[in-house]
Enzyme design. Structure first.
Site, short mmCIF file in Angstrom:
data_model
loop_
_atom_site.label_atom_id
_atom_site.label_comp_id
_atom_site.label_asym_id
_atom_site.label_seq_id
_atom_site.Cartn_x
_atom_site.Cartn_y
_atom_site.Cartn_z
N ASP A 287 0.83 -1.20 0.00
CA ASP A 287 0.00 0.00 0.00
C ASP A 287 0.86 1.26 0.00
OD1 ASP A 287 -2.19 1.67 0.14
OD2 ASP A 287 -2.38 1.51 2.31
N ASP B 8 2.52 1.59 -3.95
CA ASP B 8 1.80 1.95 -5.17
C ASP B 8 1.70 3.45 -5.38
OD1 ASP B 8 0.00 2.45 -3.14
OD2 ASP B 8 -1.55 1.09 -3.86
N GLY B 9 1.49 4.20 -4.29
CA GLY B 9 1.43 5.66 -4.42
C GLY B 9 2.76 6.26 -4.85
N ARG C 119 3.46 8.37 -8.45
CA ARG C 119 4.07 9.71 -8.57
C ARG C 119 5.37 9.65 -9.36
NH1 ARG C 119 1.81 9.62 -3.43
NH2 ARG C 119 3.70 8.74 -2.51
N SER D 235 -3.98 7.62 -11.24
CA SER D 235 -5.25 7.35 -11.92
C SER D 235 -6.38 7.19 -10.91
CB SER D 235 -5.15 6.08 -12.77
OG SER D 235 -4.95 4.93 -11.95
N ASP E 15 -7.00 1.17 -4.51
CA ASP E 15 -6.25 1.26 -3.26
C ASP E 15 -7.19 1.31 -2.07
OD1 ASP E 15 -3.78 1.69 -1.73
OD2 ASP E 15 -4.54 3.72 -1.43
N ASP F 218 -7.90 -1.68 0.77
CA ASP F 218 -7.70 -1.40 2.20
C ASP F 218 -8.92 -1.82 3.02
OD1 ASP F 218 -5.20 -0.32 1.80
OD2 ASP F 218 -5.88 1.75 1.76
#
Length: 220
Positions: free
Chosen positions: A56, A59-60, A64, A70, A77, A81
Site C-alpha cells: 500500500d 503503489d502511491g 508519482r 489514476s 487502493d 484497504d
C-alpha cells in the site's frame, strides 16, 4: 532517462496496466490468499497480509514517480484497504463473539467514512479525498498530507487487529497482546479521524445540496 513512462496517447489498457495498478492487483491477490490460511496457518497469514499492507505504501510512490496517477488506482487502493481489513474483522467477530458488535460498528464507521469522504470530495470538485486544507480540519490535514503520519497510523490500525488475531494462537499470544497494547493509541487516532472525516463529508454534501436547492429556487 525520464521517470515519465506514460505514452503520448493513453488508452484504457495502458491505465489498467500502470505499474501502481499492477501493485494493486498483487495486493488484492495476497489479501485474498491470506483469508484462505487465516484459520489454521497464522505464519502464512501474517506474511501474506503484511505483504498486502506494505505494498500500500509502494503503489502511491510508483504512481508519482512514473506519472501514473489514476482514478482507478485511487479507488482500487481504497477498496483493497477496506476489504482486507473487513476480512480480518469478520474472522475476529467469530473468534471474539463478545466483541462482535464493537467490530461491526468500527467496520461500518471505516467503510462509511471513507466512501462518504471520497464521494463528497469529488462532488466538491477536488481531485482527491486527501486534499484537505489545514483550515478545514487540522487533524485530517495532518493525517492526509504527512505520508509518514498516514503510514504510521494505518499501520497501527492494522496491527491492533493483527494483535488480536495473534492472541488466538498459543505460540504468538504474548506477542499479539503487546502488539495490541502498543498499537492502541494509533488505533484510537484512526477511529477519531474516521469520525471527523465522516462529519466533514456530511457537511460538504449538505452544503452542495443547499447550493443546488437555492439555484433551483432562483430559476423558478
Amino acid at each position: 532517462m525520464s521517470s515519465n513512462t506514460t505514452p503520448e496517447k493513453v488508452t484504457a489498457e495502458h491505465v489498467l496496466w500502470y505499474i501502481p495498478n499492477k501493485i494493486g492487483y498483487v495486493r488484492v491477490i495476497t489479501a485474498a490468499l491470506s483469508f484462505f490460511v487465516m484459520k489454521n496457518h497464522p505464519t502464512a497469514f501474517t506474511w501474506l497480509y503484511t505483504t498486502s499492507c506494505l505494498l500500500d505504501a509502494l503503489d502511491g510512490t510508483m504512481a508519482r514517480k512514473y506519472n501514473q496517477v489514476s482514478s482507478l488506482g485511487a479507488v482500487l487502493d481504497m477498496v483493497t484497504d477496506r476489504s482486507s481489513t473487513a476480512g480480518l474483522m469478520c474472522f475476529l467477530c467469530v473468534q471474539y463473539p463478545q466483541w462482535c458488535v464493537f467490530f461491526q460498528l468500527m467496520l461500518g464507521l471505516d467503510i462509511t467514512s471513507h466512501y462518504m469522504h471520497m464521494y463528497a470530495s469529488l462532488s466538491a470538485g477536488k481531485t482527491s479525498h486527501k486534499s484537505v486544507g489545514e483550515g478545514e480540519s487540522r487533524l485530517l490535514h495532518l493525517y492526509y498530507t504527512r505520508r509518514d503520519v498516514l503510514f504510521t497510523i494505518c499501520a497501527f490500525n492494522e496491527l491492533f487487529y493483527a494483535g488480536l488475531y495473534l492472541q488466538l494462537f498459543s505460540n504468538s499470544a504474548t506477542f499479539g497482546k503487546w502488539t495490541t497494547i502498543i498499537s492502541f493509541p494509533g488505533y484510537v487516532f484512526k477511529q477519531t479521524a474516521n469520525v471527523v472525516q465522516l462529519k466533514r463529508a456530511a457537511l460538504i454534501l449538505a452544503d452542495n445540496d443547499a447550493k443546488n436547492a437555492n439555484e433551483k429556487n432562483k430559476a423558478n
